[in-house]
Design an enzyme around this catalytic site. Structure first.
Site, PDB file in Angstrom:
ATOM      1  N   TYR B 145      59.641 -11.787  25.604  1.00 63.10           N
ATOM      2  CA  TYR B 145      60.069 -10.490  25.432  1.00 63.10           C
ATOM      3  C   TYR B 145      59.263  -9.667  26.349  1.00 63.10           C
ATOM      4  CZ  TYR B 145      60.140  -6.267  22.753  1.00 63.10           C
ATOM      5  OH  TYR B 145      60.030  -4.809  22.387  1.00 63.10           O
ATOM      6  N   ASP B 230      55.227 -14.729  15.904  1.00 60.19           N
ATOM      7  CA  ASP B 230      56.179 -13.729  15.713  1.00 60.19           C
ATOM      8  C   ASP B 230      57.388 -14.255  15.253  1.00 60.19           C
ATOM      9  OD1 ASP B 230      58.027 -11.637  16.101  1.00 60.19           O
ATOM     10  OD2 ASP B 230      56.864 -10.710  17.992  1.00 60.19           O
ATOM     11  N   ILE B 232      59.912 -12.407  13.731  1.00 58.38           N
ATOM     12  CA  ILE B 232      60.865 -11.410  13.308  1.00 58.38           C
ATOM     13  C   ILE B 232      62.563 -11.767  13.313  1.00 58.38           C
ATOM     14  CG2 ILE B 232      59.406  -9.716  14.358  1.00 58.38           C
ATOM     15  CD1 ILE B 232      61.004  -9.426  16.700  1.00 58.38           C
ATOM     16  N   LYS B 272      65.552  -6.826  12.863  1.00 59.39           N
ATOM     17  CA  LYS B 272      66.393  -7.754  13.331  1.00 59.39           C
ATOM     18  C   LYS B 272      67.103  -8.399  12.445  1.00 59.39           C
ATOM     19  CE  LYS B 272      64.622  -7.027  17.305  1.00 59.39           C
ATOM     20  NZ  LYS B 272      64.916  -6.174  18.185  1.00 59.39           N
TER      21      LYS B 272
END
Lengths: 464, 469
Positions: B145, B230, B232, B272
């Site tokens: 990302y 992570d 998410i 998300k």
């Protein structure tokens, strides 16, 4: 294993300021359920005017229900809105509200406003923008205890105090400013700016135009920044009225220096005037486009919930509400402050004359057993544990003179304040009585010793 | 004028990358079904816009949650004053229950170990501040990302050292790649403090397999470093294989009482799965009480609005709602993803096989004029400006191979997706035709040249023959 930030205590939260809160949490006062508990007077919150906000909310359910003026749901738009430029409608209302607080003597451009999750976030972000690790910011003392965390902890920036004293009402003198600057130089620290809180926490006073202009001149002279934390600007309840740094900078003499505005930055928040610390609404205002641009990107780390931006933009758009709120809130603050001041006076305790804030700066030097910070801490402990009041000792604000305390008045109702004042009165009387008793017994002891000495001298003579 | 900090004057916020530039172009000419049907379709935004109707209808039936009421009584004052960085207990409880639900209840979380932050952006930065010093490094598998360049490095001064992942094995993390990244950091004199993975992956859209997770745990145990997972996108897993959380693997391997247990930290967010990026709800979950304590204090710099905490605690406590939401949301994501995949296939474009996320990792290597990042940029520009689709080039995700693009599908309607696929197909067809005619031209030129050369040489031969006669 962990960073030094995580394992050290440079977050500053081991100070008495925070310890007092912890003790309070274990035994909090409640009028009915715990009438002998500790009364919280260490929390600078405005709880006097909720009814005004609540009544507005009742009349505007759509704002809470995430609907627009036509009753249509705006949930989707809000749920998606994460633009770090902030909600335009909200920023427009904020700058108008800020101008109103300043008697409309200055105007603000919403494009120069950067939203942040509270003034805590705003202050840290500004420091990240203006200073590198190892640089220094000058801060007049006494100052808000949270600055040790907000300005220094993760930024690596140092604070160099500008010592202010009771001799001139804790005002910032040019002498003190220069002295602080020199001290920083001696420590090999590059000074990047001065940060003032106006109105002051913990003093509750506003700065004069002259003071502000001296600061601006100093900043120009040293080629540094000036941050004016104006979070209490909406709590000015008495004359002299509030003069913002922006107003002082608009003065024609200073205006000639074209870049003066680019070195002045304001921090604001809705936590103090509007009493909404839970909603996390803070902001930076700057005329410096580079700062605005960088701070905007940094605000990604602490954006304001769109749900909250929406509700408050709706509320602040109601000018009738804001005018009414400001007027009535200030009246209530003034009344409550006067109650505290007169109550303390009855106990022989004076306060620094103040016209703003949610607290008074109280002079308890005469209650210290010695002119030391140890004595101040002793007194603080007594007041916390025996009297049952959590007030904040001056040392936790880095005050250079022992014996001053910050006492909050806006976070409790009238009857609780009365209880607090009674407890102080009782304590002072007890202390006076004890003092008198001690004095009396000390005198008796001294006289006894003297008499004994005399009589032994007599008998010695007699024996010769 | 007083100088500004280095953080401001450099561009280490990373926002000059093409990832963000594409957005800017889109902003200038955004597609609208009615008002601007020729505009640029935004396929570079990883947002979930498929399931708003569900929370919206919940909100309509539960006005009290947004109206600061509990059991019909106003709790406005309590919420307006609530700024405790330990977070609203009811919200943390609802959040950890939701996280457990996402993981099929194969793990449970303790609300005392969760720290609320203003979005995952804030959570990631805060974890960096807690785990690393300026100049330390974290290893990150690429592609990753683009926001990490800002979130992990900008104000913290921490470095990112990439772990090479390639298409040869579907971009999975391998032991040699991990080791090589570690060595690379050492060569640069960087002290490695940990590894950060995104699982499910952005931009790949894949969940990590158990053996990958095992590999990571072994690696961090061996090197005595941290692991940040992570997660998410954990709530966007719409098909098999199911989501396996790092916590589950640690538990299955009975590692709770070992040092590695306290070195694994999870980042989560409601942006998300629940599609609520505007509400700024992120979280750090850690088994290390010191990390929890430090991160809690640091969360002062990005607390979640109490108004929002209250609303969402009510919503997430409604188990009927969360169950229904997850089932419907997954179904819709899967449907939309398969529409994208088949639309791309019709255009002769393949994607990495994925089971999660709000995007596909699309293989456009065959459309490059050369196997270079310059060619990738050229292709990207054509797609943005000529095809009017904002998709994200792999280079902005630090992919080591040119030609891969991240294409989002969950932020547009089915019709818009269809249109985007049509545009893409036309583009690819035109490229094919161009290539074909270019090739034909090339071939005909070649043929012509050959004839002419032949004629010449024949001529000379003929001439020579004449001479020699």
């Amino acid at each position: 294993m962990l960073s030094s930030k995580a394992s050290s205590n440079s977050h500053g939260q081991d100070s008495l300021y925070f310890l007092g809160w912890q003790v309070y949490e274990k035994n909090p006062f409640h009028e009915v359920e715990n009438p002998s508990g500790i009364i919280q007077m260490g929390l600078a919150e405005n709880q006097l005017s909720f009814d005004l906000v609540e009544s507005w909310l009742r009349k505007n359910p759509d704002a809470m229900g995430l609907k627009n003026k036509d009753g249509e749901s705006v949930f989707r738009d809000l749920a998606l809105f994460q633009d770090y430029h902030g909600m335009p409608a909200f920023k427009n209302e904020l700058v108008e509200y800020m101008a109103k607080i300043r008697g409309n003597k200055v105007k603000f451009d919403p494009n120069n406003l950067v939203l942040a999750a509270g003034a805590t976030s705003a202050n840290e972000t500004l420091i990240f923008c203006l200073a590198d690790p190892g640089d220094a910011i000058l801060l007049p003392t006494p100052s808000y205890a949270g600055f040790d965390r907000d300005l220094k902890w993760r930024t690596g920036v140092e604070i160099v105090p500008i010592h202010c004293s009771s001799s001139n009402g804790f005002r910032i003198s040019m002498f003190a400013l220069e002295e602080a600057y020199e001290r920083a130089q001696k420590l090999n620290l590059k000074v990047k700016g001065v940060l003032i809180t106006n109105p002051s926490n913990p003093l509750g006073t506003t700065m004069t135009k002259d003071e502000l202009q001296s600061l601006i001149t100093f900043a120009i002279d040293k080629d540094i920044h000036l941050i004016s934390d104006e979070v209490f600007s909406g709590t000015v309840f008495d004359s002299p009225c509030f003069i913002s740094i922006m107003e002082a900078a608009m003065d024609s003499n200073l205006k000639r220096n074209t870049d003066v505005l680019s070195r002045i930055h304001i921090v604001y928040s809705l936590s103090k005037d509007l009493g909404l610390p839970g909603f996390r609404v803070g902001m930076i205002y700057s005329n410096n486009q580079t700062v605005v641009s960088a701070a905007t990107k940094m605000s990604s780390f602490g954006l304001v919930s769109s749900q909250t931006q929406y509700l408050l933009s709706y509320m602040l758009a109601n000018k009738k509400f804001t005018s009414n709120y400001m007027k009535r809130n200030q009246k209530r603050l003034k009344k409550r402050k006067e109650m505290l001041v007169s109550g303390l006076k009855k106990s022989g305790i004076n306060c620094l004359k103040s016209n703003a804030g949610l607290f008074c700066w109280v002079d308890m030097r005469h209650l210290l057993c010695s002119n030391t910070f140890e004595a101040e801490t002793d007194l603080w402990k007594k007041i916390l544990c025996e009297v049952g009041l959590n007030i904040s000792p001056g040392s936790s604000f880095h005050c250079s003179q022992p014996g001053w305390f910050r006492v909050c008045f806006a976070n409790m109702n009238q009857s609780t304040l009365q209880v607090a004042l009674r407890r102080i009165k009782d304590f002072v009387e007890r202390s006076r009585f004890n003092y008198q008793q001690n004095m009396a017994s000390l005198s008796r002891k001294l006289i006894g010793n003297w008499v004994r000495k005399l009589s032994s001298a007599d008998s010695e003579e007699q024996e010769r | 004028m007083g100088l500004l900090s280095r953080k401001v004057t450099c561009n280490s916020h990373g926002q000059d990358s093409s990832y963000f530039l594409g957005w800017q172009e889109y902003e200038k000419n955004p597609y609208h079904e009615v008002n601007n049907p020729q505009g640029i379709i935004q396929m570079g935004l990883a947002e979930n816009q498929l399931s708003f109707d569900l929370p919206e209808s919940w909100l309509a039936k539960n006005a009290d949650a947004a109206g600061f009421k509990r059991d019909g009584q106003s709790i406005f004052k309590e919420l307006a004053l609530f700024q405790d960085y330990h977070g609203l207990p009811a919200f943390k409880k609802a959040l950890v229950d939701f996280m457990a639900e996402i993981r099929g209840n194969k793990v449970t979380f303790d609300p005392n170990h969760i720290v609320l932050t203003a979005g995952a952006t804030s959570a990631n930065e805060t974890l960096m501040f807690c785990l690393a010093e300026q100049g330390d490094a974290f290893l990150l598998p690429r592609p990753y990302y683009p926001g990490f360049d800002r979130d992990l490095k900008w104000r913290t001064g921490v470095e990112i050292v990439p772990i090479q992942c390639t298409s040869s094995n579907h971009f999975q993390i391998t032991a040699p790649a991990l080791e090589e990244a570690y060595q690379q950091a050492q060569r640069k004199n960087l002290r490695v403090k940990g590894v950060l993975v995104t699982n499910p992956s952005n931009p790949l859209g894949t969940t990590m397999r158990r053996d990958e997770l095992d590999l990571l745990i072994n690696f961090i145990t061996d090197k005595e470093i941290h692991l940040i997972s992570d997660e998410i996108y954990s709530g966007t897993v719409f098909s098999s294989p199911g989501f396996v959380s790092i916590m589950e693997v640690l538990k299955d391997r009975c590692l709770e009482q070992t040092p590695v247990w306290e070195r694994v930290h999870i980042v989560y967010s409601l942006s998300k799965d629940l599609g609520l990026p505007g509400f700024r709800v992120g979280a750090i979950y850690s088994n290390d009480p010191i990390v929890v304590a430090a991160a809690t204090k640091m969360s002062s710099f990005g607390l979640v609005s109490s108004q929002t905490q209250y609303l969402l605690s009510a919503m997430l406590s409604d188990k009927k709602f969360t169950k229904e939401y997850m089932a419907k949301n997954h179904k819709r994501l899967q449907k939309q993803q398969s529409k994208l995949v088949s639309g791309l296939a019709k255009a002769g474009i393949g994607c990495l096989e994925s089971n999660a996320g709000l995007f596909c990792w699309v293989d456009m290597r065959h459309l490059l004029s050369s196997n270079t990042f310059e060619a990738e940029m050229e292709l990207w520009k054509r797609i943005v400006y000529d095809v009017n689709l904002n998709i994200s080039p792999g280079s902005s995700f630090h992919c080591s191979e040119p030609g891969w693009f991240r294409v989002c599908f969950a932020n547009i309607s089915e019709e818009t997706l269809k249109l985007a696929m049509q545009r893409l197909k036309s583009f690819v067809d035109s490229v094919a035709i161009n290539n074909q005619s270019h090739q034909e031209l090339k071939n005909s030129r070649k043929k012509f040249r050959t004839k002419w050369v032949f004629r010449l040489s024949f001529q000379s031969f003929h001439d020579r023959e004449q001479d020699e006669r």
